[in-house]
Design a protein around this motif. Structure first.
Motif, PDB file in Angstrom:
ATOM      1  N   GLY A   1       0.769  -1.244   0.000  1.00 52.40           N
ATOM      2  CA  GLY A   1       0.000   0.000   0.000  1.00 52.40           C
ATOM      3  C   GLY A   1       0.797   1.289   0.000  1.00 52.40           C
ATOM      4  N   ALA A   2       2.099   1.240  -0.223  1.00 51.05           N
ATOM      5  CA  ALA A   2       2.891   2.473  -0.243  1.00 51.05           C
ATOM      6  C   ALA A   2       2.296   3.480  -1.226  1.00 51.05           C
ATOM      7  N   THR A   3       2.266   4.749  -0.820  1.00 49.52           N
ATOM      8  CA  THR A   3       1.885   5.798  -1.771  1.00 49.52           C
ATOM      9  C   THR A   3       3.090   6.668  -2.123  1.00 49.52           C
ATOM     10  N   MET A   4       4.199   6.455  -1.408  1.00 60.97           N
ATOM     11  CA  MET A   4       5.426   7.185  -1.716  1.00 60.97           C
ATOM     12  C   MET A   4       6.609   6.266  -1.443  1.00 60.97           C
ATOM     13  N   VAL A   5       7.410   6.022  -2.480  1.00 65.30           N
ATOM     14  CA  VAL A   5       8.630   5.240  -2.272  1.00 65.30           C
ATOM     15  C   VAL A   5       9.810   6.211  -2.284  1.00 65.30           C
ATOM     16  N   ARG A   6      10.772   5.969  -1.413  1.00 65.46           N
ATOM     17  CA  ARG A   6      11.923   6.869  -1.271  1.00 65.46           C
ATOM     18  C   ARG A   6      13.155   6.187  -1.862  1.00 65.46           C
ATOM     19  N   LEU A   7      13.629   6.721  -2.985  1.00 61.91           N
ATOM     20  CA  LEU A   7      14.663   6.006  -3.728  1.00 61.91           C
ATOM     21  C   LEU A   7      15.961   6.797  -3.825  1.00 61.91           C
ATOM     22  N   GLY A   8      17.037   6.156  -3.404  1.00 57.69           N
ATOM     23  CA  GLY A   8      18.349   6.777  -3.479  1.00 57.69           C
ATOM     24  C   GLY A   8      19.259   6.030  -4.444  1.00 57.69           C
ATOM     25  N   SER A   9      19.812   4.923  -4.004  1.00 57.97           N
ATOM     26  CA  SER A   9      20.848   4.241  -4.784  1.00 57.97           C
ATOM     27  C   SER A   9      20.344   3.726  -6.134  1.00 57.97           C
ATOM     28  N   ALA A  10      19.084   3.350  -6.240  1.00 50.82           N
ATOM     29  CA  ALA A  10      18.574   2.861  -7.533  1.00 50.82           C
ATOM     30  C   ALA A  10      18.590   3.969  -8.580  1.00 50.82           C
ATOM     31  N   VAL A  11      18.604   5.211  -8.135  1.00 46.97           N
ATOM     32  CA  VAL A  11      18.606   6.346  -9.063  1.00 46.97           C
ATOM     33  C   VAL A  11      20.007   6.932  -9.228  1.00 46.97           C
ATOM     34  N   PHE A  12      20.697   7.132  -8.122  1.00 43.45           N
ATOM     35  CA  PHE A  12      21.966   7.863  -8.159  1.00 43.45           C
ATOM     36  C   PHE A  12      23.192   6.968  -8.033  1.00 43.45           C
ATOM     37  N   GLY A  13      22.982   5.672  -7.897  1.00 44.06           N
ATOM     38  CA  GLY A  13      24.103   4.749  -7.733  1.00 44.06           C
ATOM     39  C   GLY A  13      24.473   4.606  -6.262  1.00 44.06           C
TER      40      GLY A  13
END
Ligand SMILES: *Cc1c(COP(=O)(O)O)cnc(C)c1O
Length: 253
Positions: free
Chosen positions: A238-250
């Motif tokens: 049910g997440a409405t916001m995922v917080r993404l770091g390494s998958a985007v910026f390495g």
């Protein structure tokens, strides 16, 4: 002859520039890959893709590299440290971005953080809510907050326990300059995906209990959960916001 050499030297990208062009290409490609993962995760569990937003977790990422992601249409940025908010502020001036605070917030940093962010995702104790309320009174403004819940028990130090989350909601709701919009959790870091998923399910269940309590002024529209390694599990719960770091910026240094 010397002219040709000069031209060549002038035009050829420096080693540094080449590395930075490669990094930009990587960020754009990584964002496409992430979009694909979110699309598939939503299809898998029959959720509407429009319900899931991406927050870029930008700790240790420079303003230059953040701007590459913003140019791809992303808007939400999450920072963990007040110092980084300050350092990157000039580099993001005029950019169409919305900043959230997602790290542990020490009460003595409250005065600084409110200048930069529209949402504090890590409200986990009443003392912090009081400090925010007092500062917001002085500024005559308000801020959106998420309550951070510790869904992994002893594994994480921060976040209110699930058992105390309803009463924290009631207390924070009395601070009228804090607008509660939902919940945030840092999922269990565990190779066993069933256990990770259970921690996200735990946050959803806390959300449901707070909704059932129907506390004045408390909205529970946002479930901020899921990171690069486990966004699919969070979306399934049910997440409405995922917080993404390494998958985007390495990988971070
Ligand atoms: C770093 C961080 C993230 C993103 O982690 P990745 O695994 O790099 O995607 C998400 N949430 C918080 C609170 C973080 O500190």
């Amino acid at each position: 002859m010397s002219e040709v050499i000069l031209t060549t030297v002038g035009v050829a990208p420096s080693v540094e520039r080449k590395a930075s062009m490669r990094a930009e290409t990587d960020i754009v490609a990584n964002l496409a890959a992430v979009r694909g993962r979110i699309d598939r995760a939503c299809v898998e569990v029959g959720r509407d893709r429009a319900e899931v937003s991406v927050l870029l977790a930008t700790k240790t990422v420079s303003a230059d590299r953040i701007r590459v992601a913003l140019a791809e249409g992303y808007r939400l940025i999450g920072e963990n440290r007040v110092q980084e908010l300050i350092e990157k502020d000039a580099g993001l001036a005029g950019q169409p971005c919305v900043r959230h605070f997602i790290g542990h917030l020490q009460s003595n940093k409250v005065n600084q953080v409110l200048r930069y962010v529209s949402c504090v995702q890590s409200v986990d104790r009443i003392g912090l809510a009081d400090r925010l309320q007092r500062r917001l009174d002085a500024l005559d403004t308000s801020v959106e907050v998420l309550l951070q819940v510790n869904t992994s028990a002893e594994a994480s130090k921060f976040g209110v326990s699930p058992a105390e989350a309803v009463s924290l909601s009631r207390e924070v709701a009395k601070r009228d300059r804090l607008r509660i919009r939902g919940l945030m959790t840092i999922g269990l870091l565990d190779p066993n995906s069933e256990r990770v998923r259970a921690s996200y399910r735990g946050l959803r269940e806390v959300r449901d209990r707070i909704r059932d309590a129907a506390i004045d002024g408390v909205e529970m529209g946002v479930l901020s959960m899921g990171m690069s390694g486990d966004l699919e599990l969070a979306i399934a719960e049910g997440a409405t916001m995922v917080r993404l770091g390494s998958a985007v910026f390495g990988q971070r240094p």
